[in-house]
Design an enzyme around this catalytic site. Sequence first.
Site, PDB file in Angstrom:
ATOM      1  N   ASP A  14       0.704  -1.153  -0.114  1.00 21.05           N
ATOM      2  CA  ASP A  14       0.017   0.029  -0.056  1.00 21.05           C
ATOM      3  C   ASP A  14       1.083   1.378  -0.126  1.00 21.05           C
ATOM      4  O   ASP A  14       2.141   0.959   0.373  1.00 21.05           O
ATOM      5  CB  ASP A  14      -0.628   0.048   1.238  1.00 21.05           C
ATOM      6  N   ASP A  16      -0.180   5.074   0.953  1.00 22.37           N
ATOM      7  CA  ASP A  16      -0.346   5.883   2.372  1.00 22.37           C
ATOM      8  C   ASP A  16      -0.397   5.236   3.357  1.00 22.37           C
ATOM      9  O   ASP A  16      -1.208   4.213   3.593  1.00 22.37           O
ATOM     10  CB  ASP A  16      -1.434   6.635   2.170  1.00 22.37           C
ATOM     11  N   ASP A 173      -1.804  -0.927   5.891  1.00 19.24           N
ATOM     12  CA  ASP A 173      -2.035  -0.499   7.278  1.00 19.24           C
ATOM     13  C   ASP A 173      -3.668  -0.259   7.518  1.00 19.24           C
ATOM     14  O   ASP A 173      -4.195   0.335   8.521  1.00 19.24           O
ATOM     15  CB  ASP A 173      -1.314   0.857   7.327  1.00 19.24           C
TER      16      ASP A 173
END
Length: 226
Positions: A14, A16, A173
């Site tokens: 991922d 961000d 996240d």
Amino acid sequence: MSWHSGVISAVLFDLDGTLLDSAPDLGFAANQLRIVRGLDALPLSRYRPFVGAGARGMLRIALGVTPEASDFEALKEEFFVAYERCMGQHSQLFEGVPALLQAIHDQGLAWGIVTNKSERFTSSIVQEIAVLAKAGAVVCGDTTAHSKPHPMPLWEAAERIGHAPECCIYVGDDERDMHAAHAAGMQSVAAAYGYLGAGGLASVASWKPHAVINTPFELTNLLDLN
């Protein structure tokens, strides 16, 4: 879920909250919408947990606006314009990311980026950060017909780097990152140093990741890259 590293040949990330700490730029942009309306800026700590939700999260915190609101689309575009103006001014890679990506390269593993951020923003970010520009594939939220948690973006990235999904891991996240990885047939790694959403660190176990890392460089131990 149990972790096994023997068949891993590629790593997908991922963006961000996993590779890039973009919260300062996104929070700054959201505050611009408050300031032009005569409201005080909010501290970054208010925005940080909701960065994973993109414009929806930022507008909810900044102005209390949800996608059901009649002016949501106009406010979203206003936020996007504000973000474009400040993009890259306050964000930076998380500590340890350059060393991690170098270790992955040195080991001969392929790697790529799968993000729900649109190409409108992702392309310039990746091009301007030299280490990210080396990604073997960059799949954005509007690259395929579906975005995460659908597995299609992860499958697209795996195909672009030439590795079977079962030989890839996905690091993210957010809960939808884990759902996407599981649906794609990949092992999942939760980046517990990232934004994590409203549930925070306490929610990570419920996502059922195959592994959890507390810093980016911990992935080198998980993959036996040292």
